[in-house]
Write an enzyme that holds these catalytic residues in place. Sequence first.
Site, short mmCIF file in Angstrom:
data_model
loop_
_atom_site.label_atom_id
_atom_site.label_comp_id
_atom_site.label_asym_id
_atom_site.label_seq_id
_atom_site.Cartn_x
_atom_site.Cartn_y
_atom_site.Cartn_z
N PRO A 24 0.80 -1.23 0.00
CA PRO A 24 0.00 0.00 0.00
C PRO A 24 0.83 1.28 0.00
O PRO A 24 0.50 2.23 -0.71
CB PRO A 24 -0.84 -0.14 1.28
CG PRO A 24 -1.03 -1.62 1.42
CD PRO A 24 0.27 -2.21 0.97
N GLU A 25 1.90 1.36 0.81
CA GLU A 25 2.77 2.53 0.82
C GLU A 25 4.22 2.12 1.01
O GLU A 25 4.51 1.12 1.68
CB GLU A 25 2.39 3.54 1.92
CG GLU A 25 1.21 4.41 1.60
CD GLU A 25 -0.10 3.81 2.08
OE1 GLU A 25 -1.16 4.40 1.80
OE2 GLU A 25 -0.06 2.77 2.75
N THR A 26 5.10 2.91 0.42
CA THR A 26 6.55 2.75 0.62
C THR A 26 7.10 4.09 1.07
O THR A 26 6.77 5.14 0.50
CB THR A 26 7.24 2.30 -0.67
OG1 THR A 26 6.74 1.01 -1.06
CG2 THR A 26 8.75 2.20 -0.47
#
Length: 290
Positions: A44-46
């Site tokens: 979902p996020e980095t």
Amino acid sequence: MISYCQVSAFTSTPGHGNAAGVVLDGASLSDTQMQGLAARLGVPETVFVVNVDERVARVRYFTPTQEIEFCGHATVALGLVLAQRGLWRDGMVLETLVGPIELDLEREAGAPHRVWMRQRPLEVRTLPSGWRSRLAGALGVSDRLVHRGLPMAVASTGLWSIFVPLLDAFVVDALEPNFAEIESISRELGVTGVHAYAPMSPDSFYTRDFSPLVGIPEDPVTGSSSGALVAMLASAGILPRRGGMARGLCRQGHALGTPGEVIVDIALDGDAVREVRVGGCAVVEHEGRL
């Protein structure tokens, strides 16, 4: 080649919680390279660390499709990785697009256990009553299942979300969202997504988060939205208080088979929220190079 860690945040169990990519040596990467890496990792996020100066780290957050201003679970994931690599400094501060985020580290038996982040001040925008039916329809339920005793509003402690209260956890679990409509609503109201929640006890809530506008149809466990939700409920006098403090627990991810928990501590001056602290555990799933 660039090194990365994949970390599950808001859990101590591998495969649960919310996955985040952590890249510590992002200083030499262009915007295009960061976006490409986030897309390849597919979580979902980095979070990318682009500069470190003593206790201050400048970071950027990317979903698989775009850069966003802040991400709670990736922040918790980064804190754990910094602590495990011996890079943690007391009084650690992250410089983000929403401003500085202060971090604290809770240890258990000498080992890093839980990362706490101080989120931005609570902001709330009310919704006209006519939005109830449209939001219920976007979530795939009748507006009769919307909880009338809990606030429905747009709120933020870092990222703006629409909070929709429902009668119980069974209703939240059974949601069949219309992602195209949620994306349209999110664009219209200038928010990241729609956060559905229901009470489980006086101070715990079951939640699901839908953010198709930023490339995340359903976010497994969300720290930024949990902070805003608990802060909003504390300000409204809904949470039990102990002096000038209130604590809320958000359970999320069960519908996706990746359960996690977010603890939120709120400091209050009367009904005004003075401080929002969001805490969670994390576990490194694997490390690699791309």
